[in-house]
Design a protein around this motif. Structure first.
Motif, PDB file in Angstrom:
ATOM      1  N   LEU A  46       0.841  -1.208   0.000  1.00  0.00           N
ATOM      2  CA  LEU A  46       0.000   0.000   0.000  1.00  0.00           C
ATOM      3  C   LEU A  46       0.869   1.248   0.000  1.00  0.00           C
ATOM      4  CD1 LEU A  46      -2.673  -1.126   2.625  1.00  0.00           C
ATOM      5  CD2 LEU A  46      -3.041  -0.845   0.172  1.00  0.00           C
ATOM      6  N   LEU A  47       1.941   1.228   0.801  1.00  0.00           N
ATOM      7  CA  LEU A  47       2.841   2.382   0.846  1.00  0.00           C
ATOM      8  C   LEU A  47       3.518   2.593  -0.509  1.00  0.00           C
ATOM      9  CD1 LEU A  47       4.458   1.826   4.366  1.00  0.00           C
ATOM     10  CD2 LEU A  47       3.170   3.846   3.664  1.00  0.00           C
ATOM     11  N   ALA A  48       3.858   1.482  -1.178  1.00  0.00           N
ATOM     12  CA  ALA A  48       4.485   1.592  -2.503  1.00  0.00           C
ATOM     13  C   ALA A  48       3.525   2.235  -3.504  1.00  0.00           C
ATOM     14  CB  ALA A  48       4.934   0.222  -2.996  1.00  0.00           C
ATOM     15  N   GLY A  49       2.247   1.945  -3.341  1.00  0.00           N
ATOM     16  CA  GLY A  49       1.248   2.536  -4.235  1.00  0.00           C
ATOM     17  C   GLY A  49       1.085   4.034  -4.041  1.00  0.00           C
ATOM     18  N   LEU A  50       1.431   4.510  -2.836  1.00  0.00           N
ATOM     19  CA  LEU A  50       1.299   5.951  -2.575  1.00  0.00           C
ATOM     20  C   LEU A  50       2.269   6.769  -3.412  1.00  0.00           C
ATOM     21  CD1 LEU A  50       0.866   6.002   1.318  1.00  0.00           C
ATOM     22  CD2 LEU A  50      -0.877   6.363  -0.426  1.00  0.00           C
ATOM     23  N   GLY A  51       3.387   6.147  -3.831  1.00  0.00           N
ATOM     24  CA  GLY A  51       4.370   6.866  -4.650  1.00  0.00           C
ATOM     25  C   GLY A  51       3.802   7.280  -6.011  1.00  0.00           C
ATOM     26  N   PRO A  52       3.401   6.279  -6.825  1.00  0.00           N
ATOM     27  CA  PRO A  52       2.790   6.649  -8.109  1.00  0.00           C
ATOM     28  C   PRO A  52       1.511   7.476  -7.949  1.00  0.00           C
ATOM     29  CG  PRO A  52       2.771   4.251  -7.775  1.00  0.00           C
ATOM     30  CD  PRO A  52       3.638   4.834  -6.711  1.00  0.00           C
ATOM     31  N   LEU A  53       0.765   7.223  -6.866  1.00  0.00           N
ATOM     32  CA  LEU A  53      -0.443   8.029  -6.644  1.00  0.00           C
ATOM     33  C   LEU A  53      -0.091   9.486  -6.346  1.00  0.00           C
ATOM     34  CD1 LEU A  53      -2.908   5.779  -4.632  1.00  0.00           C
ATOM     35  CD2 LEU A  53      -3.374   6.995  -6.758  1.00  0.00           C
TER      36      LEU A  53
ATOM     37  N   ALA B   4      -3.809  -2.172  12.298  1.00  0.00           N
ATOM     38  CA  ALA B   4      -4.896  -1.273  11.903  1.00  0.00           C
ATOM     39  C   ALA B   4      -4.392   0.174  11.898  1.00  0.00           C
ATOM     40  CB  ALA B   4      -6.071  -1.425  12.864  1.00  0.00           C
ATOM     41  N   ILE B   5      -3.509   0.500  12.845  1.00  0.00           N
ATOM     42  CA  ILE B   5      -2.937   1.858  12.881  1.00  0.00           C
ATOM     43  C   ILE B   5      -2.058   2.090  11.646  1.00  0.00           C
ATOM     44  CG2 ILE B   5      -1.418   3.417  14.180  1.00  0.00           C
ATOM     45  CD1 ILE B   5      -2.392   2.013  16.729  1.00  0.00           C
ATOM     46  N   PHE B   6      -1.292   1.056  11.255  1.00  0.00           N
ATOM     47  CA  PHE B   6      -0.488   1.177  10.029  1.00  0.00           C
ATOM     48  C   PHE B   6      -1.394   1.504   8.834  1.00  0.00           C
ATOM     49  CE2 PHE B   6       2.873  -2.042  11.735  1.00  0.00           C
ATOM     50  CZ  PHE B   6       3.466  -1.038  12.472  1.00  0.00           C
ATOM     51  N   MET B   7      -2.478   0.724   8.720  1.00  0.00           N
ATOM     52  CA  MET B   7      -3.396   0.917   7.579  1.00  0.00           C
ATOM     53  C   MET B   7      -4.047   2.302   7.648  1.00  0.00           C
ATOM     54  SD  MET B   7      -3.314  -1.923   5.866  1.00  0.00           S
ATOM     55  CE  MET B   7      -2.770  -3.607   6.079  1.00  0.00           C
ATOM     56  N   LEU B   8      -4.380   2.706   8.872  1.00  0.00           N
ATOM     57  CA  LEU B   8      -4.995   4.024   9.052  1.00  0.00           C
ATOM     58  C   LEU B   8      -4.024   5.130   8.635  1.00  0.00           C
ATOM     59  CD1 LEU B   8      -7.748   4.918  10.054  1.00  0.00           C
ATOM     60  CD2 LEU B   8      -6.783   5.253  12.317  1.00  0.00           C
ATOM     61  N   LEU B   9      -2.753   4.952   8.967  1.00  0.00           N
ATOM     62  CA  LEU B   9      -1.737   5.935   8.565  1.00  0.00           C
ATOM     63  C   LEU B   9      -1.601   5.991   7.042  1.00  0.00           C
ATOM     64  CD1 LEU B   9       1.014   5.365  11.298  1.00  0.00           C
ATOM     65  CD2 LEU B   9      -0.184   7.502  10.821  1.00  0.00           C
ATOM     66  N   VAL B  10      -1.672   4.810   6.413  1.00  0.00           N
ATOM     67  CA  VAL B  10      -1.620   4.778   4.936  1.00  0.00           C
ATOM     68  C   VAL B  10      -2.807   5.551   4.362  1.00  0.00           C
ATOM     69  CG1 VAL B  10      -1.791   3.284   2.910  1.00  0.00           C
ATOM     70  CG2 VAL B  10      -0.358   2.597   4.816  1.00  0.00           C
ATOM     71  N   LEU B  11      -3.991   5.307   4.969  1.00  0.00           N
ATOM     72  CA  LEU B  11      -5.198   5.992   4.492  1.00  0.00           C
ATOM     73  C   LEU B  11      -5.072   7.513   4.685  1.00  0.00           C
ATOM     74  CD1 LEU B  11      -7.969   5.373   3.274  1.00  0.00           C
ATOM     75  CD2 LEU B  11      -8.896   5.283   5.578  1.00  0.00           C
TER      76      LEU B  11
END
Lengths: 185, 51
Positions: A46-53, B4-11
């Protein structure tokens, strides 16, 4: 050139989306909730996807700059490196002969091995796109796929968030070998 | 809950990127560092995350 670059970046997001959706498919179809290291690899995807996004959303105002492209590719490389470390860690946990590995294999490889391959490909692709960013002239662009791509990615983030809440319940950590969803027990 | 906190931070990072908020990169950095620290913690102690 700018349109081609945005096409490549959009495809990058959708490939990551497909990998995450496939992981979800295995989770739901085979009934195998992800282990903690698997969740960390998903987080890295998911973090990797934030780059291109980052690049797509910055270009959404009609201007694609080499600076935004470089920042986005840097984010993707850092996140993919993190994911590769987590995947390598899990591969090494099962490296001894006779170890059957964790979870069911898919097309002959375990999900963490596929993840390692995906992260390695992401690093290579981001490296190439970072080099290509050096040849980008700041230019006006119109890219209609940004909105749907960002919405789809946000949906997979929310799905993962809900999944991990269901799996962990009110516990701080996940069990190392999860067999069900603690929220419903 | 930590995952869940990791995912929330991503969001939150995604929302910040969408709104071009100045916190996008700091949120990204905090998430990456926290996941890395958690991972290193697992590597340097007896097997705690997975087997």
């Amino acid at each position: 050139m700018a349109q081609l670059y945005l096409l490549a970046v959009t495809l990058n997001v959708w490939v990551l989306f497909a990998v995450l959706a496939a992981a979800f498919g295995v989770q739901l179809w085979l009934g195998e909730p992800p282990c903690p290291l698997c969740v960390m690899q998903r987080t890295a995807l998911l973090l990797a996807g934030l780059g291109p996004l980052h690049i797509l959303l910055r270009a959404n105002n009609g201007m694609l700059t080499a600076r935004d492209a470089a920042v986005g590719q840097g984010m993707a490389i850092i996140a993919a490196s993190l994911g590769a470390i987590a995947a390598a860690r899990q591969i090494l946990l099962h490296i001894l002969p006779g170890d059957a590995g964790f979870g069911s294999p898919v097309l002959g490889l375990h999900l963490y091995t596929w993840c390692f391959i995906a992260f390695a490909c992401q690093i290579a692709a981001s490296g190439v796109l970072a080099i290509a960013a050096g040849f980008l002239a700041d230019s006006k662009v119109s890219w209609p796929a940004t909105r749907i791509t960002a919405i789809a990615f946000a949906a997979i983030v929310v799905a993962n968030l809900l999944s991990v809440i269901a799996e962990a319940g009110l516990h701080w950590e996940l069990p190392s070998d999860p067999v069900g969803y603690l929220l419903f027990k | 809950m930590i995952y869940a906190i990791f995912m929330l931070l991503v969001l939150l990072t995604l929302v910040a990127a969408w709104r071009r908020h100045v916190l996008e990169l700091p949120l990204f950095a905090v998430t990456v560092l926290w996941v890395l620290i958690h991972l290193v913690g697992d590597m340097t102690t007896p097997l705690t995350l997975s087997f």
